[in-house]
Design an enzyme around this catalytic site. Sequence first.
Site, PDB file in Angstrom:
ATOM      1  N   TYR A  77     -24.036 -29.880  -1.404  1.00  0.00           N
ATOM      2  CA  TYR A  77     -23.302 -29.100  -2.404  1.00  0.00           C
ATOM      3  C   TYR A  77     -24.071 -27.827  -2.766  1.00  0.00           C
ATOM      4  CZ  TYR A  77     -20.437 -27.821  -6.350  1.00  0.00           C
ATOM      5  OH  TYR A  77     -19.603 -27.138  -7.192  1.00  0.00           O
ATOM      6  N   PHE A 129      -5.184  -0.821   0.423  1.00  0.00           N
ATOM      7  CA  PHE A 129      -4.873  -2.046   1.135  1.00  0.00           C
ATOM      8  C   PHE A 129      -4.216  -2.990   0.135  1.00  0.00           C
ATOM      9  CE2 PHE A 129      -5.553  -6.318   2.773  1.00  0.00           C
ATOM     10  CZ  PHE A 129      -4.923  -6.169   3.992  1.00  0.00           C
ATOM     11  N   THR A 130      -3.270  -3.790   0.621  1.00  0.00           N
ATOM     12  CA  THR A 130      -2.425  -4.599  -0.273  1.00  0.00           C
ATOM     13  C   THR A 130      -3.220  -5.409  -1.304  1.00  0.00           C
ATOM     14  OG1 THR A 130      -2.393  -6.267   1.468  1.00  0.00           O
ATOM     15  CG2 THR A 130      -0.514  -4.768   1.371  1.00  0.00           C
ATOM     16  N   ASP A 220     -15.131  -1.678   1.797  1.00  0.00           N
ATOM     17  CA  ASP A 220     -14.332  -2.756   2.388  1.00  0.00           C
ATOM     18  C   ASP A 220     -14.735  -2.792   3.859  1.00  0.00           C
ATOM     19  OD1 ASP A 220     -12.491  -4.375   3.626  1.00  0.00           O
ATOM     20  OD2 ASP A 220     -10.799  -3.703   2.419  1.00  0.00           O
ATOM     21  N   LYS A 263     -11.812 -11.181  10.198  1.00  0.00           N
ATOM     22  CA  LYS A 263     -11.485 -10.100  11.136  1.00  0.00           C
ATOM     23  C   LYS A 263     -12.691  -9.873  12.054  1.00  0.00           C
ATOM     24  CE  LYS A 263      -8.125  -9.717   7.969  1.00  0.00           C
ATOM     25  NZ  LYS A 263      -8.173  -8.872   6.821  1.00  0.00           N
ATOM     26  N   ARG A 387       4.755  -2.992   8.214  1.00  0.00           N
ATOM     27  CA  ARG A 387       3.858  -2.235   7.345  1.00  0.00           C
ATOM     28  C   ARG A 387       4.637  -0.981   6.948  1.00  0.00           C
ATOM     29  NH1 ARG A 387       0.926  -5.375   4.770  1.00  0.00           N
ATOM     30  NH2 ARG A 387      -1.051  -6.078   5.584  1.00  0.00           N
ATOM     31  N   PHE A 454       5.716  -8.712   0.789  1.00  0.00           N
ATOM     32  CA  PHE A 454       5.937  -8.802   2.234  1.00  0.00           C
ATOM     33  C   PHE A 454       5.697 -10.196   2.784  1.00  0.00           C
ATOM     34  CE2 PHE A 454       1.432  -8.797   3.394  1.00  0.00           C
ATOM     35  CZ  PHE A 454       0.863  -8.253   2.266  1.00  0.00           C
TER      36      PHE A 454
HETATM   37  C1  LIG Z   1      -7.557  -8.823   5.428  1.00  0.00           C
HETATM   38  C2  LIG Z   1      -8.073  -7.722   4.619  1.00  0.00           C
HETATM   39  C3  LIG Z   1      -8.472  -7.916   3.285  1.00  0.00           C
HETATM   40  C4  LIG Z   1      -8.248  -9.211   2.551  1.00  0.00           C
HETATM   41  O1  LIG Z   1      -8.990 -10.253   3.074  1.00  0.00           O
HETATM   42  P1  LIG Z   1      -8.460 -11.762   3.136  1.00  0.00           P
HETATM   43  O2  LIG Z   1      -9.557 -12.453   3.883  1.00  0.00           O
HETATM   44  O3  LIG Z   1      -7.157 -11.778   3.867  1.00  0.00           O
HETATM   45  O4  LIG Z   1      -8.339 -12.251   1.747  1.00  0.00           O
HETATM   46  C5  LIG Z   1      -9.012  -6.837   2.619  1.00  0.00           C
HETATM   47  N1  LIG Z   1      -9.144  -5.634   3.192  1.00  0.00           N
HETATM   48  C6  LIG Z   1      -8.763  -5.410   4.465  1.00  0.00           C
HETATM   49  C7  LIG Z   1      -8.908  -4.057   5.050  1.00  0.00           C
HETATM   50  C8  LIG Z   1      -8.203  -6.440   5.204  1.00  0.00           C
HETATM   51  O5  LIG Z   1      -7.794  -6.194   6.463  1.00  0.00           O
END
Ligand SMILES: *Cc1c(COP(=O)(O)O)cnc(C)c1O
Length: 462
Positions: A77, A129-130, A220, A263, A387, A454
Amino acid sequence: MTTENKNRSWAEPYRIKMVEPVKMISREEREEAIKEAGYNTFLLRSDEVYIDLLTDSGTSAMSDRQWAGMMMGDEAYAGSRNFYNLEEAIQEYYGYDYVVPTHQGRAAEHIISQLLIKEGDYVPGNMYFTTTKLHQELAGGTFTDIIIDEAHDPENEHPFKANVNLEKLENLIKEKGADRIPYVSIATSVNMAGGQPISMKNLKALRALTNKYDIPIIHDMTRVAENAYFIKQREEGYEDVPIKEIVHKICSLTDGATMSAKKDALVNIGGFLALNDKKLYEQAQNMVVVYEGLHTYGGMAGRDMEALAIGITESVDEDHIRARVGQVQYLGERLIEMGIPVVRPIGSHGVFLNAKKILPHLSQDELPAQALAAALYVDSGVRSMERGVVSAGRNQETGEHNYPALELVRLTIPRRAYTQAHMDVVAESVEAVYKNRENVSGLAFDYEPEYLRFFQSRFKKV
Ligand SMILES: *Cc1c(COP(=O)(O)O)cnc(C)c1O
């Protein structure tokens, strides 16, 4: 992968040792499936999909080394050894001092937004970004776009479309006051612009400007290695610099980062917040316990942290990144040869179809990108995503749709999961839909949830 002769073919720099069968269901079944899904590709079942280009998020293939790492999960843990391996990898490859693990990127965005943004603040960024924007808004901030204008033009061939317009930023600082701007939010390889990079030169100039006003930069870094690859390809002076060093340099020009490890970093789940400020780190460490889990796992299993630590090292491998971005370029170039309108230059993680141009008979209210994604699925079982106006959501004050300049369908390529033959099938399907484009009809909302619409909206044909 290494080809000294540019005229010779290249191949994926790996051998496949395990396969996951995929199947194409019949056209009638696909028509039924997309109707069932309310014409939203997010609501399809994976079994109904042949080639899944919905997203590159968490869909990549892990290496044998990562799977071996999974077996070495320390599921204690507190104080799991995998956490320390992850921390070391982040310190070595990205250079940030402190690490707060989270279950994925948006959890890191939540924490940093709540810690730094106050009601009435402005958060400038190189395109939204969303999830990033939503967390900034939930914390009381207003996102302000400071990307160069070229980024909003899908045909503009600018090599660094994620660059910041420094004049726009300085005007905002002068207008609102530096104390109303908690940080500048900078993404590498900007997703919403089509996977476009920021240059080192621009980032350095941004650093100088933000230093002048004492404003931090939060990075980011979801696709930082892909951005580094484009710097190596396109920016003078970086031709011979290893990707690993370019990545490190980018990070060194920022004060902290949020990461969706699903990613670039080649894992199916995971993320983190990385910081250089100790006080802020301590606050984040305290907050992660409330929302994610103890600060040495933050929502991840020990084995997931180990796979991530290994994935970080693989993500900056020269052969890997060249093949990863190369596969995307290959698909993009095939589509360009076929005369299909796509966002130029081709981005790092996907090819973006210009739905406005492909379906000029549909107004933006008829959701052309959503309709195109549905039509592509029906043609071949290839799953893509919208998008455009659907992703852009509604204006917080007026409640009206936001109408983005870009109305795109994203064909996102998972890392190491598909071969060049899959890319050929995808290109031919896009061409078939393109030839038959007059017959693609528009869509209207049937159900619309409040947040990130979306993902879960349903549509009907108009
Ligand atoms: C996917 C993504 C996020 C969000 O991350 P999650 O792991 O899906 O929560 C933030 N910024 C960018 C540019 C992304 O592609």
